[in-house]
Design a protein around this motif. Structure first.
Motif, PDB file in Angstrom:
ATOM      1  N   ASN A   1      30.070  24.292  39.357  1.00 30.69           N
ATOM      2  CA  ASN A   1      29.247  22.917  39.823  1.00 30.69           C
ATOM      3  C   ASN A   1      30.159  22.155  41.266  1.00 30.69           C
ATOM      4  OD1 ASN A   1      27.006  21.928  37.925  1.00 30.69           O
ATOM      5  ND2 ASN A   1      28.316  22.924  36.767  1.00 30.69           N
ATOM      6  N   GLY A   2      30.739  23.022  41.840  1.00 30.57           N
ATOM      7  CA  GLY A   2      31.430  22.707  43.164  1.00 30.57           C
ATOM      8  C   GLY A   2      32.671  22.007  43.026  1.00 30.57           C
TER       9      GLY A   2
ATOM     10  N   MET B   1      26.693  11.141  31.133  1.00 24.70           N
ATOM     11  CA  MET B   1      26.268  11.205  32.433  1.00 24.70           C
ATOM     12  C   MET B   1      26.470  12.614  32.908  1.00 24.70           C
ATOM     13  SD  MET B   1      25.290   8.180  33.439  1.00 24.70           S
ATOM     14  CE  MET B   1      25.752   8.312  35.311  1.00 24.70           C
ATOM     15  N   ALA B   2      25.706  13.537  32.335  1.00 19.66           N
ATOM     16  CA  ALA B   2      25.615  14.894  32.650  1.00 19.66           C
ATOM     17  C   ALA B   2      25.192  15.162  34.002  1.00 19.66           C
ATOM     18  CB  ALA B   2      25.014  15.724  31.566  1.00 19.66           C
ATOM     19  N   LEU B   3      26.003  15.795  34.733  1.00 20.31           N
ATOM     20  CA  LEU B   3      25.562  16.143  36.212  1.00 20.31           C
ATOM     21  C   LEU B   3      25.785  17.703  36.461  1.00 20.31           C
ATOM     22  CD1 LEU B   3      26.808  13.265  38.285  1.00 20.31           C
ATOM     23  CD2 LEU B   3      24.600  13.526  37.741  1.00 20.31           C
ATOM     24  N   PHE B   4      25.944  18.368  35.302  1.00 21.11           N
ATOM     25  CA  PHE B   4      26.226  19.860  35.498  1.00 21.11           C
ATOM     26  C   PHE B   4      24.934  20.656  35.513  1.00 21.11           C
ATOM     27  CE2 PHE B   4      30.069  17.661  33.642  1.00 21.11           C
ATOM     28  CZ  PHE B   4      31.059  17.853  34.629  1.00 21.11           C
ATOM     29  N   ALA B   5      25.033  21.720  36.268  1.00 22.18           N
ATOM     30  CA  ALA B   5      23.970  22.562  36.251  1.00 22.18           C
ATOM     31  C   ALA B   5      24.346  23.789  35.159  1.00 22.18           C
ATOM     32  CB  ALA B   5      23.794  23.446  37.652  1.00 22.18           C
TER      33      ALA B   5
ATOM     34  N   SER C   1      39.366  17.579  28.582  1.00 25.84           N
ATOM     35  CA  SER C   1      39.290  18.462  27.486  1.00 25.84           C
ATOM     36  C   SER C   1      37.736  18.446  26.822  1.00 25.84           C
ATOM     37  CB  SER C   1      40.283  18.238  26.422  1.00 25.84           C
ATOM     38  OG  SER C   1      41.543  18.299  27.027  1.00 25.84           O
ATOM     39  N   SER C   2      37.225  17.090  26.641  1.00 31.37           N
ATOM     40  CA  SER C   2      36.050  16.956  25.985  1.00 31.37           C
ATOM     41  C   SER C   2      34.820  17.812  26.949  1.00 31.37           C
ATOM     42  CB  SER C   2      35.661  15.518  26.448  1.00 31.37           C
ATOM     43  OG  SER C   2      35.234  15.073  27.732  1.00 31.37           O
ATOM     44  N   LEU C   3      35.211  18.175  28.099  1.00 31.17           N
ATOM     45  CA  LEU C   3      33.920  19.074  28.659  1.00 31.17           C
ATOM     46  C   LEU C   3      34.016  20.536  28.236  1.00 31.17           C
ATOM     47  CD1 LEU C   3      34.453  17.935  32.370  1.00 31.17           C
ATOM     48  CD2 LEU C   3      32.713  17.275  30.709  1.00 31.17           C
TER      49      LEU C   3
END
Length: 227
Positions: A129-130, A1-5, A108-110
């Motif tokens: 990303n806010g 569910m990637a929502l990162f720019a 940590s997985s990020l």
């Protein structure tokens, strides 16, 4: 569910809206005074949102060329607070609980996500990303809840094949949609409206200042849960 720019790319569809914008939305309901949004029985106050935005602004100072502007920060933070609440509802509905260690592992997985999108660290990724540092634990829980959901869906195994990953995406998309619908989310028109495509608070189209003639219908894409 990637929502990162990605680094160097603007955070998409984040902005503020005028107070009179509610009139153009058929689904826009009343929001209690002092509330930025109401999600189920949770009231996200303007005061608490302002505090988190101030935290984000302070954390962003050491970084240059972030893909988010100061003007975008209020709606970015509000979007994440709503996403966290929606995923909490998904977890509750599916009997999912995560431990603190699982949430820490989720955060940590990020690190690999940050590297993939061109950021030097997870901290830079999240701030860009806010997400203020004070909300990093909620990000970890959000990630851990999705992992637990995937394991439950796939008989305790991490989805690895394309079919398994597609099944997870379909299932969690539906579950989040149903959760959001049950929460009856209301966003103050001061901040805009909720786009249910990615649970992002976006600017409400302003039709009040358009020139005379046939008005352009306001877009209804993502205006309500598609489930």
């Amino acid at each position: 569910m990637a929502l990162f720019a990605k680094k160097g790319r603007r955070v998409a569809a984040l902005g503020a809206a005028g107070l009179g914008a509610c009139a153009v939305l058929a689904a826009c309901g009343p929001v209690q005074a002092g509330a930025a949004a109401i999600v189920g029985d949770q009231r996200i106050t303007v005061s608490s949102l302002d505090t988190q935005v101030s935290n984000l602004q302070a954390a962003a100072k050491p970084y240059s060329q972030l893909p988010i502007t100061t003007a975008q920060m209020p709606t970015a933070v509000l979007s994440w607070l709503i996403r966290f609440a929606v995923m909490d509802q998904v977890a509750a509905t599916n009997g999912i609980t995560v431990s603190q260690s699982e949430a820490e592992a989720g955060l940590s997985s990020l690190k690999s996500v940050a590297q993939h999108y061109g950021f030097a660290s997870t901290t830079e990724l999240l701030i860009a990303n806010g997400i203020p540092p004070q909300l990093f634990p909620e990000v970890g829980q959000w990630e851990a809840q999705q992992t637990a959901y995937a394991l439950k869906l796939n008989n305790g195994k991490t989805p690895s094949t394309t079919a398994e990953q597609n099944a997870f995406t379909t299932a969690i998309t539906k579950s989040q949609c149903q959760a959001a619908k049950s929460l009856n989310i209301k966003v103050s028109p001061q901040f805009g409206r909720l786009d249910y495509t990615h649970y992002t608070v976006v600017a409400t189209p302003n039709t009040l200042s358009q020139p005379a003639g046939k008005p352009t219908p306001a877009s209804t894409t993502g205006l309500a849960p598609a489930c």
